[in-house]
Write a protein that holds these residues in place. Structure first.
Motif, PDB file in Angstrom:
ATOM      1  N   THR A   1       0.823  -1.210   0.000  1.00 34.93           N
ATOM      2  CA  THR A   1       0.000   0.000   0.000  1.00 34.93           C
ATOM      3  C   THR A   1       0.856   1.260   0.000  1.00 34.93           C
ATOM      4  OG1 THR A   1      -0.173  -0.096   2.422  1.00 34.93           O
ATOM      5  CG2 THR A   1      -1.938  -1.120   1.142  1.00 34.93           C
ATOM      6  N   TYR A   2       1.988   1.232   0.666  1.00 35.57           N
ATOM      7  CA  TYR A   2       2.865   2.390   0.704  1.00 35.57           C
ATOM      8  C   TYR A   2       3.753   2.445  -0.532  1.00 35.57           C
ATOM      9  CZ  TYR A   2       6.354   5.718   2.319  1.00 35.57           C
ATOM     10  OH  TYR A   2       7.203   6.786   2.411  1.00 35.57           O
ATOM     11  N   TYR A   3       4.316   1.299  -0.901  1.00 35.18           N
ATOM     12  CA  TYR A   3       5.158   1.230  -2.094  1.00 35.18           C
ATOM     13  C   TYR A   3       4.303   0.957  -3.329  1.00 35.18           C
ATOM     14  CZ  TYR A   3       9.130   1.003   1.118  1.00 35.18           C
ATOM     15  OH  TYR A   3      10.050   1.285   2.093  1.00 35.18           O
ATOM     16  N   SER A   4       4.804   1.367  -4.489  1.00 32.13           N
ATOM     17  CA  SER A   4       4.000   1.313  -5.714  1.00 32.13           C
ATOM     18  C   SER A   4       4.089  -0.008  -6.458  1.00 32.13           C
ATOM     19  CB  SER A   4       4.420   2.450  -6.657  1.00 32.13           C
ATOM     20  OG  SER A   4       5.786   2.318  -7.041  1.00 32.13           O
ATOM     21  N   GLN A   5       4.982  -0.885  -6.060  1.00 27.64           N
ATOM     22  CA  GLN A   5       5.110  -2.179  -6.741  1.00 27.64           C
ATOM     23  C   GLN A   5       3.895  -3.053  -6.446  1.00 27.64           C
ATOM     24  OE1 GLN A   5       7.471  -3.728  -8.823  1.00 27.64           O
ATOM     25  NE2 GLN A   5       8.377  -5.460  -7.742  1.00 27.64           N
ATOM     26  N   ARG A   6       3.217  -3.504  -7.493  1.00 28.89           N
ATOM     27  CA  ARG A   6       2.045  -4.354  -7.324  1.00 28.89           C
ATOM     28  C   ARG A   6       2.458  -5.813  -7.148  1.00 28.89           C
ATOM     29  NH1 ARG A   6       0.758  -1.120 -11.680  1.00 28.89           N
ATOM     30  NH2 ARG A   6       0.980  -2.879 -13.128  1.00 28.89           N
ATOM     31  N   PRO A   7       1.616  -6.616  -6.495  1.00 23.93           N
ATOM     32  CA  PRO A   7       1.967  -8.028  -6.293  1.00 23.93           C
ATOM     33  C   PRO A   7       2.349  -8.755  -7.578  1.00 23.93           C
ATOM     34  CG  PRO A   7       0.096  -7.460  -4.922  1.00 23.93           C
ATOM     35  CD  PRO A   7       0.367  -6.255  -5.784  1.00 23.93           C
ATOM     36  N   ALA A   8       1.608  -8.518  -8.659  1.00 24.09           N
ATOM     37  CA  ALA A   8       1.921  -9.202  -9.917  1.00 24.09           C
ATOM     38  C   ALA A   8       3.289  -8.800 -10.450  1.00 24.09           C
ATOM     39  CB  ALA A   8       0.841  -8.906 -10.955  1.00 24.09           C
ATOM     40  N   GLN A   9       3.668  -7.550 -10.214  1.00 21.94           N
ATOM     41  CA  GLN A   9       4.986  -7.096 -10.659  1.00 21.94           C
ATOM     42  C   GLN A   9       6.096  -7.738  -9.835  1.00 21.94           C
ATOM     43  OE1 GLN A   9       4.006  -2.907 -10.133  1.00 21.94           O
ATOM     44  NE2 GLN A   9       4.278  -2.551 -12.327  1.00 21.94           N
ATOM     45  N   LEU A  10       5.888  -7.863  -8.534  1.00 18.29           N
ATOM     46  CA  LEU A  10       6.877  -8.529  -7.696  1.00 18.29           C
ATOM     47  C   LEU A  10       7.014  -9.998  -8.082  1.00 18.29           C
ATOM     48  CD1 LEU A  10       8.770  -8.723  -5.227  1.00 18.29           C
ATOM     49  CD2 LEU A  10       6.729  -9.066  -3.806  1.00 18.29           C
ATOM     50  N   ARG A  11       5.930 -10.609  -8.458  1.00 22.11           N
ATOM     51  CA  ARG A  11       5.935 -12.050  -8.754  1.00 22.11           C
ATOM     52  C   ARG A  11       6.648 -12.376 -10.073  1.00 22.11           C
ATOM     53  NH1 ARG A  11       2.901 -16.554 -10.429  1.00 22.11           N
ATOM     54  NH2 ARG A  11       2.658 -18.108  -8.761  1.00 22.11           N
ATOM     55  N   ARG A  12       6.661 -11.422 -11.021  1.00 23.32           N
ATOM     56  CA  ARG A  12       7.278 -11.681 -12.316  1.00 23.32           C
ATOM     57  C   ARG A  12       8.795 -11.591 -12.221  1.00 23.32           C
ATOM     58  NH1 ARG A  12       4.968  -7.891 -15.280  1.00 23.32           N
ATOM     59  NH2 ARG A  12       3.302  -9.222 -16.088  1.00 23.32           N
ATOM     60  N   TRP A  13       9.470 -12.618 -12.657  1.00 24.55           N
ATOM     61  CA  TRP A  13      10.926 -12.679 -12.609  1.00 24.55           C
ATOM     62  C   TRP A  13      11.537 -12.054 -13.860  1.00 24.55           C
ATOM     63  CZ3 TRP A  13      14.637 -15.268 -15.625  1.00 24.55           C
ATOM     64  CH2 TRP A  13      15.929 -15.316 -15.060  1.00 24.55           C
ATOM     65  N   HIS A  14      12.627 -11.320 -13.657  1.00 22.41           N
ATOM     66  CA  HIS A  14      13.400 -10.755 -14.755  1.00 22.41           C
ATOM     67  C   HIS A  14      14.859 -11.158 -14.582  1.00 22.41           C
ATOM     68  CE1 HIS A  14      10.119  -8.062 -16.056  1.00 22.41           C
ATOM     69  NE2 HIS A  14       9.885  -7.902 -14.768  1.00 22.41           N
ATOM     70  N   PRO A  15      15.565 -11.445 -15.674  1.00 25.17           N
ATOM     71  CA  PRO A  15      16.978 -11.830 -15.548  1.00 25.17           C
ATOM     72  C   PRO A  15      17.909 -10.648 -15.377  1.00 25.17           C
ATOM     73  CG  PRO A  15      16.345 -11.858 -17.853  1.00 25.17           C
ATOM     74  CD  PRO A  15      15.091 -11.538 -17.073  1.00 25.17           C
ATOM     75  N   GLY A  16      17.463  -9.435 -15.712  1.00 28.46           N
ATOM     76  CA  GLY A  16      18.313  -8.258 -15.637  1.00 28.46           C
ATOM     77  C   GLY A  16      19.036  -7.996 -16.946  1.00 28.46           C
ATOM     78  N   PHE A  17      19.581  -6.798 -17.043  1.00 31.86           N
ATOM     79  CA  PHE A  17      20.301  -6.425 -18.260  1.00 31.86           C
ATOM     80  C   PHE A  17      21.494  -7.342 -18.464  1.00 31.86           C
ATOM     81  CE2 PHE A  17      23.675  -4.147 -20.473  1.00 31.86           C
ATOM     82  CZ  PHE A  17      23.017  -3.768 -21.631  1.00 31.86           C
ATOM     83  N   GLY A  18      21.690  -7.753 -19.718  1.00 32.69           N
ATOM     84  CA  GLY A  18      22.823  -8.613 -20.051  1.00 32.69           C
ATOM     85  C   GLY A  18      22.426 -10.052 -20.293  1.00 32.69           C
TER      86      GLY A  18
END
Length: 289
Positions: A51-68
């Motif tokens: 509620t305080y931070y803007s990251q939504r649950p679905a966004q936290l759940r999605r994995w990213h490998p990062g640049f490179g």
């Protein structure tokens, strides 16, 4: 922009396994939150990170490998995501370059915070200052010491909050009691590694770097923020016994000692995460040119 090597292509089995492990890891916390949200039940401790931070649950759940790193095989679900380009999809150099203002601002804040000695004399009084002489509280829970007792704690202590995003919620009567006056414009001048909110904010800094950094680091910062939030509210003026949270009675000498010990531990846990974030920011700035 600085020339970069071609991204490392992760085969589909590898990146899907890592994505599944990440989802399982954060689901342990996300699932109860989503169940409460579906039932319109609020939780003053565990809802904060959503509620305080803007990251939504679905966004936290999605994995990213990062640049490179690029995602081999069937990665069509990533092809349209912000920041991704090419085939196989990977975070593009153009996206990293466009984030240079964010990267520079985060570098200033992270480096300044890491270089500053930790302070352990606030005793979590920011939450108390947020309800000082107020008609209402920020959470629908009773005050452990009652209204007069809560006000007396604030007025009998030295308030030394260094974090703007806590200080800005002080009541009008409590704000002048703070020894500092941090603002949004001078965060690098005040933030220090002993602050609980600076530790929780490592999660914010990490998800703002998504998808340029690996989600494993985001999850590490999330877990730290989750644990810090529990201490933050256990030391707050609210009576959360019905939720199973034993109070840290910072109005007593024993409570202050317990708070400082936990605060030191979180500062030590946060230091390597801050260093990892700073390392990622420097890597990305080198790419941005």
């Amino acid at each position: 922009m600085t020339p970069t090597a071609p991204p490392l292509v992760l085969d589909e089995d590898t990146w899907r396994a890592r994505a599944a492990a990440h989802a399982e890891r954060v689901d342990a916390f996300l699932a109860p939150h989503l169940a409460r949200r579906g039932a319109s039940v609020k939780h003053p401790v565990h809802d904060f990170l959503f509620t305080y931070y803007s990251q939504r649950p679905a966004q936290l759940r999605r994995w990213h490998p990062g640049f490179g790193a690029a995602l081999g095989g069937d990665a069509t679900a990533y092809a349209g995501l912000k920041g991704y380009a090419g085939d196989p999809p990977a975070v593009g150099v153009e996206h990293v370059a466009a984030q240079r203002p964010l990267l520079e601002a985060l570098r200033r804040l992270l480096a300044a915070t890491a270089a500053r000695p930790a302070a352990f004399g606030c005793f979590g009084l920011h939450e108390w200052a947020m309800v000082h002489r107020a008609d209402e509280t920020r959470h629908d829970w009773p005050l452990r010491l009652g209204r007069e007792g809560t006000d007396a704690v604030v007025e009998s202590h030295r308030i030394a909050c260094t974090h703007f995003d806590a200080f800005r919620f002080f009541t009008p009567t409590a704000a002048p009691l703070n020894t500092l006056a941090p603002s949004a414009a001078d965060r690098p001048d005040f933030e220090q590694p002993g602050c609980l909110h600076a530790g929780m904010d490592l999660y914010k800094h990490a998800f703002r770097l998504t998808p340029m950094i690996c989600s494993d680091l985001v999850a590490d910062c999330f877990e730290l923020a989750r644990d810090i939030r529990e201490l933050d509210m256990r030391a707050a003026p609210y009576d959360l016994a019905d939720l199973g949270f034993e109070p840290v009675r910072i109005e007593t000498a024993e409570g202050k000692a317990a708070y400082v010990a936990a605060q030191r531990e979180f500062s030590e846990r946060g230091a390597p995460l801050r260093a990892r974030l700073l390392g990622e920011v420097d890597r990305l700035l080198a790419v941005a040119g």
